[in-house]
Design an enzyme around this catalytic site. Structure first.
Site: not given
Ligand code: NAP
Length: 319
Positions: A125, A151, A186, A81-82, A147, A13, A57, A79, A123
């Site tokens: 979830e 959230k 995923f 742990q997703s 998770y 995202d 974070l 950011a 989310s």
């Molecule tokens: P993602 O691809 O897993 O990206 C997660 C990001 O968080 C990465 O940039 C990661 O950095 C960073 N991160 C993890 N631990 C961190 C820390 N301790 N400090 C700073 N950064 C950290 O997730 P996404 O799919 O883009 O989703 C974006 C957000 O939306 C997340 O919060 C997810 O839970 C939420 N969400 C996603 C969906 C979906 O379907 N995609 C749906 C609902 C909600 P690194 O690259 O260094 O690991």
């Protein structure tokens, strides 16, 4: 030039949101955490238009410092742990990053730069075990994984900081959204990659857990638009973002393999080791409020999304 700060810039995202904001004339600061082997493949094409700064974070001071340094108009806390299965194996880390990470962001905002508008990535979830009907902003939360629990904490805290301190802080409750930039673990990306690998003669099978669970899957590029729209409103409020349709993992597998001229039954192997300790049979969202108040609608339907993801993997393998 308005400035946006994005945590999770290296994720799916983060990359789509940065693209959207840069194209609309925003200055974008992405936060990256220190890594021994940094791989920023999702945002490589955005450099050097995109600025990166370093924070984690898990580290309160670093968040405070970046807010004080950049004084952004918008802060998007993406950011986390997703990955749900990892949240059972590492529940404490998931709580630290996904739940308390949001608390640290909100505290940094409150103390260093309360003028910023704040988006928290919630989310579907959080709804977890729910009635069969579509969930809107009023539906009850019953999370079914560490998770989901993390959230829920982050979402409630965001609402709480809005109500307690008057921050412009909103929680987006986004249903699943996918793309060719989705993490490889995923199920959607796994299936798209498997279909392309079978097509190229590099693999024969892919192992999956349950095939009957249903999710409301949209395109990530559409969903980041909704995040931005939420922060452009005159009043802060939370929104569900979803397509309103639910499809099973089997539906996805069927279409992914059909896209390369194969039958999914020949290539999908069930592995009980991939079953989760607790499952959510179906998630389907009602995004009426987002449609009516934000003017948001998804541009890419399920079939088009699967095709897009498989085509990207086929092209990737072709070099
Ligand atoms: P993602 O691809 O897993 O990206 C997660 C990001 O968080 C990465 O940039 C990661 O950095 C960073 N991160 C993890 N631990 C961190 C820390 N301790 N400090 C700073 N950064 C950290 O997730 P996404 O799919 O883009 O989703 C974006 C957000 O939306 C997340 O919060 C997810 O839970 C939420 N969400 C996603 C969906 C979906 O379907 N995609 C749906 C609902 C909600 P690194 O690259 O260094 O690991």
């Amino acid at each position: 030039m308005p400035t946006a700060l994005i945590t999770g810039i290296t994720g799916q995202d983060g990359s789509f949101l940065a693209e959207l904001l840069l194209d609309r004339g925003w200055r974008v600061i992405g936060l990256v955490r220190r890594s021994a082997s940094p791989d920023h493949w999702r945002i490589a094409h955005l450099m050097p238009r995109l600025e990166l700064d370093s924070a984690d974070l898990l580290d309160q001071g670093s968040l405070f410092e970046v807010l004080r340094r950049h004084k952004p108009d918008h802060v998007y806390n993406l950011a986390a742990q997703s990955f749900v299965p990892t949240s059972w194996r590492q529940p404490v880390l998931t709580g630290e990053v996904t739940a308390l990470g949001c608390a640290r962001m909100l505290e940094a905002l409150r103390l260093a730069w309360p003028e910023a508008r704040f988006y928290q990535a919630g989310s579907s979830e959080m709804f977890g075990l729910n009635d069969a009907g579509p969930q809107d902003e009023r539906a009850a939360f019953h999370p079914r994984s560490p998770y989901g629990v993390a959230k829920v904490y982050a979402h409630h805290l965001t609402v709480n900081y809005r109500e307690s301190y008057g921050l412009f802080a909103v929680g987006g409750i986004l249903f699943n959204h996918e793309s060719e930039r989705r993490g490889v673990e995923f199920v959607t990306r796994k299936l798209a990659m498997a279909a392309a690998a079978v097509h190229a003669g590099r693999a024969q099978t892919v192992t999956l857990g349950r095939l009957d669970v249903r999710r409301d899957w949209g395109f990530a590029g559409d969903y980041v638009e909704a995040m931005h729209l939420m922060l452009l409103q005159s009043e802060p409020r939370d929104f569900v973002v979803a397509t309103g349709l639910a499809w099973s993992v089997q539906d996805f597998a069927e279409r992914a393999f059909a896209a390369v001229g194969r039958r999914w039954q020949a290539h999908v192997v069930h592995d009980p080791a991939l079953l989760r300790p607790a499952e959510i049979p179906c998630l389907r969202g009602d995004a009426s409020a987002a449609r009516d108040q934000l003017g948001w609608t998804p541009s890419l339907a399920f079939d088009g999304l699967v095709e897009r993801m498989v085509r990207a993997e086929v092209d990737r393998l072709a070099g």
